[in-house]
Structures are given as C-alpha cells and as structure tokens.
Write an enzyme that holds these catalytic residues in place. Structure first.
Site, short mmCIF file in Angstrom:
data_model
loop_
_atom_site.label_atom_id
_atom_site.label_comp_id
_atom_site.label_asym_id
_atom_site.label_seq_id
_atom_site.Cartn_x
_atom_site.Cartn_y
_atom_site.Cartn_z
N SER A 1 0.85 -1.20 0.00
CA SER A 1 0.00 0.00 0.00
C SER A 1 0.88 1.25 0.00
O SER A 1 1.66 1.45 -0.93
CB SER A 1 -0.94 -0.03 1.21
OG SER A 1 -1.84 1.04 1.18
N HIS B 1 -2.62 -0.92 -3.24
CA HIS B 1 -3.63 0.10 -2.96
C HIS B 1 -3.14 1.41 -3.57
O HIS B 1 -2.04 1.88 -3.21
CB HIS B 1 -3.82 0.30 -1.46
CG HIS B 1 -4.17 -0.95 -0.73
ND1 HIS B 1 -3.93 -1.13 0.62
CD2 HIS B 1 -4.78 -2.10 -1.15
CE1 HIS B 1 -4.35 -2.32 0.99
NE2 HIS B 1 -4.87 -2.93 -0.07
N ASP C 1 -4.64 -4.84 5.88
CA ASP C 1 -4.96 -5.67 4.72
C ASP C 1 -3.80 -6.61 4.39
O ASP C 1 -2.64 -6.21 4.40
CB ASP C 1 -5.28 -4.80 3.50
CG ASP C 1 -5.74 -5.63 2.31
OD1 ASP C 1 -6.39 -6.67 2.53
OD2 ASP C 1 -5.43 -5.24 1.17
#
Length: 378
Positions: A201, A228, A321
C-alpha cells in the site's frame, strides 16, 4: 493534553497559490506553518533551521524544482513530502511516479482553475493527507547494494575467512538481517515455489520497483500483486514499472492464466482471484480489510490454488490488509515474508501479519529481490 501542531514548510513559487495554501492550512489548529520558500534551494537552507515535520512543495519551480528537492531532502534530511502541483494530475503519471520513486509520500493535484473557492472544495482532503503523512517515518534513500556484495566485501580481506567470521565483523542489526536472509534462502531452496504474491500500500511504487526491477526477464514463476493506489493511477504505475523492469508488467485480465516472467496487478475496484483452473477472475467490489482490491482476498485465492507452492510477501502499507490472507498461505505450508519495520515507509500491514504469526520471515526491503532470484524453475 493537546498534541503539538504539525510543523509544515510550504515551498511554492506562485504568490497567489502560496497565499491560498497559507490560509487553508492556518484554518486548521492541528497544523502550523513554520516557514515558506519559493524554490527547492531556499527550502534546503531552511530545513535544518526549522525542522519541519511535513514539506508541502510544488513540482515546477525555477532553480531547483520539486523533484530535485525531494531527492535532496531524502538524502540529507529525510522528511515526509507532499507534492501539491498542477503537474500531478491523473494524466501526469510519469511525474507522479518519478516523485514517488524519489521519496515523496503522496501527491495532491491543485484545482485546475486556481480559484480559492475550488481550493476550498478540496480543503478537507488536503488537510487529511498532511495529517496522515506527518505520522510516517521516512529514511534516507538507501544506496543500491545487494546482500551478496555486502558479504563479499567482508570476505574480500582473506580467502579463508568463513561466512560466520565475516558476520562477526558487522553491526548487530546487519548481522540479524544476514541471518534472517540466510534462513530464508534455505527455505526457498526447500520450497517448490510456483507463484509469488505481493501485497502493498503506502510507499508501494518505490518498494515494488526495488523488489521487481532487479529480477531477470526469464524469472521462472508469475508474480501477482495487489497495490492500494488512488483511482486512476494504476495504469500509470503499470506503465512506469514496465519501463523500469525487465519483467513484463500488466493488469491481470479476466480469464488469463498467470505466466512466468510476468507481473500481474489486481484491477481497480475489483478483487483479483483465481478460478479452480488457475485463471484470473475479477470478483466483487465489496471492500475486505477496508480495501478493494484486497491483498487478503488475493492471498487467500493464491493459497487455495497453489497451496504450499505459494510465496506471499507483504510490503509497506497502512492498515491490516493482507495479514489474514498471508496467514492462509503460511497455514497451508507456503512461504511468507514481511518487510521489516526499518525499511518500511509505513509499518502497518507487515506489522499486522507479524503480530498474528503470518510471517515466517522478516526481511529488509533490499534483501527481498536477491532472495527471489534463488527461486528455481518448477
């Protein structure tokens, strides 16, 4: 007890834009402007005096622009940088990824009209970005040096010195890194890896480039990634990495089978999974672990199809995540790696994986690519 305001240095050559940004930031009691500069050279002189916690800079400036400023800051005074510019719109993908590669944490496109009323519409988003990156630890951009060259340097003084003797001569931290790497190389030699899955991310573009770019064109297995990233920037990331790497970089297409020597990215707004036949499928748009696409969904699907022949890697990123997804790989007997805290821009996702026992190995970012080169052709 109230927290001290975030100290911000504004670097902007347009007097109009500078005035607007000053008014926006001054309206927030959690932020204080400690100084302003009209170009990168002025900013570099101010940084050691002002010790800002965040630098907000334009990109296009005379003398020293925002890209060079970012490179200089990350080499001399590592500080979170937000680039606020007309030149980081969704179609300015090359600028965006060059800045992220240089060390900027995020970008914020200026309203195209330049009107204060339009700045007001994005005020909340701008202030939020500043608050988020103010809590991020950044490090000097490391010199490119592989573990092998590090060990070889220690061994060069004598032909007969052993690896263990060389390790004794280096720092405790690097010693730990080398021991962790050597253990991981033993594992990777024992594991019949058929796929590498990566979740990442915040700080991802730079981290991915450092992991993927050293890999050879004939890399023996496919790499599947979930990154992400702000809506609209995935294609730019793919194109940028494709120009930086020897591997083929692309967005995974529905019904496509993963092939060696190719890096596949989950599409925007859809989870990336594998069918029972091992073909890609774009699944629901419902967020998992707060994200869509989700690294957890990808890892779980990889674990289900490839089983113990999976290698899962969780890199820098905010949130949790990927942690439970990577645990699925570990529990089925696959190999798992979390990036260590010191080399992470944000030690959120890897930390979550470590806390639940999903990471079998914890490695600095610079040790991951050399490890992947040890993967043998299935």
């Amino acid at each position: 007890m109230s927290q001290a305001p975030i100290k911000v240095l504004l670097v902007e050559d347009s007097p109009v834009a500078l005035n607007i940004l000053q008014r926006l930031l001054k309206s927030c009691p959690e932020i204080t402007i400690v100084g302003t500069a009209s170009n990168g050279k002025e900013a570099l002189e101010l940084i050691p005096k002002l010790n800002p916690e965040v630098i907000c800079t334009d990109l296009t400036m005379k003398g020293m622009d925002g890209l060079e400023l970012t490179q200089q800051v990350m080499a001399k005074y590592p500080t979170p940088i937000l680039v606020i510019s007309n030149s980081v719109q969704i179609y300015d993908k090359k600028n965006v990824f060059n800045l992220l590669q240089a060390g900027a944490l995020d970008v914020f496109p200026k309203p195209k009209t330049g009107l204060e009323s339009d700045y007001g519409k994005v005020k909340k988003q701008l202030l939020h970005k500043i608050k988020v990156i103010s809590g991020v630890s950044v490090f000097r951009k490391p010199l490119r040096q592989t573990l092998a060259s590090s060990i070889n340097t220690k061994l060069s003084s004598t032909q007969t010195v052993s690896t263990s003797e060389a390790i004794k001569k280096i720092s405790e931290q690097e010693k730990g890194n080398i021991i962790a790497y050597l253990k991981a190389t033993q594992d990777i030699a024992a594991f019949p890896v058929r796929v590498v899955a990566i979740g990442v991310s915040t700080g991802g573009p730079r981290a991915l480039n450092q992991v993927i770019s050293p890999l050879p064109k004939n890399f023996p297995v496919p790499i599947i990634c979930t990154q992400h990233i702000s809506l609209g920037f995935l294609e730019g990331l793919v194109n940028w990495l494709d120009g930086e790497c020897q591997l083929r970089i692309k967005i995974a297409q529905q019904g496509e089978s993963p092939q060696p020597g190719t890096v596949y990215f989950a599409p925007e707004n859809s989870h990336l999974q594998l069918t029972s036949q091992g073909k890609f499928i774009h699944s629901s748009t419902e967020a998992v672990d707060g994200h869509c696409p989700s690294a957890t969904v990808m890892f779980q699907s990889v674990a289900k199809f490839y089983g113990r022949k999976s290698l899962g890697i969780l890199l820098t990123g905010m949130g949790r995540d990927g942690a439970t997804g990577m645990k699925a790989i570990a529990e089925i007997g696959g190999m798992t790696i979390a990036q260590d805290e010191k080399s992470c821009i944000v030690f959120g996702m890897p930390k979550a994986a470590i806390e639940i026992g999903a990471a079998k190995h914890i490695l600095p970012l610079q040790k991951i690519a050399p490890l992947l080169t040890k993967i043998q052709r299935p």
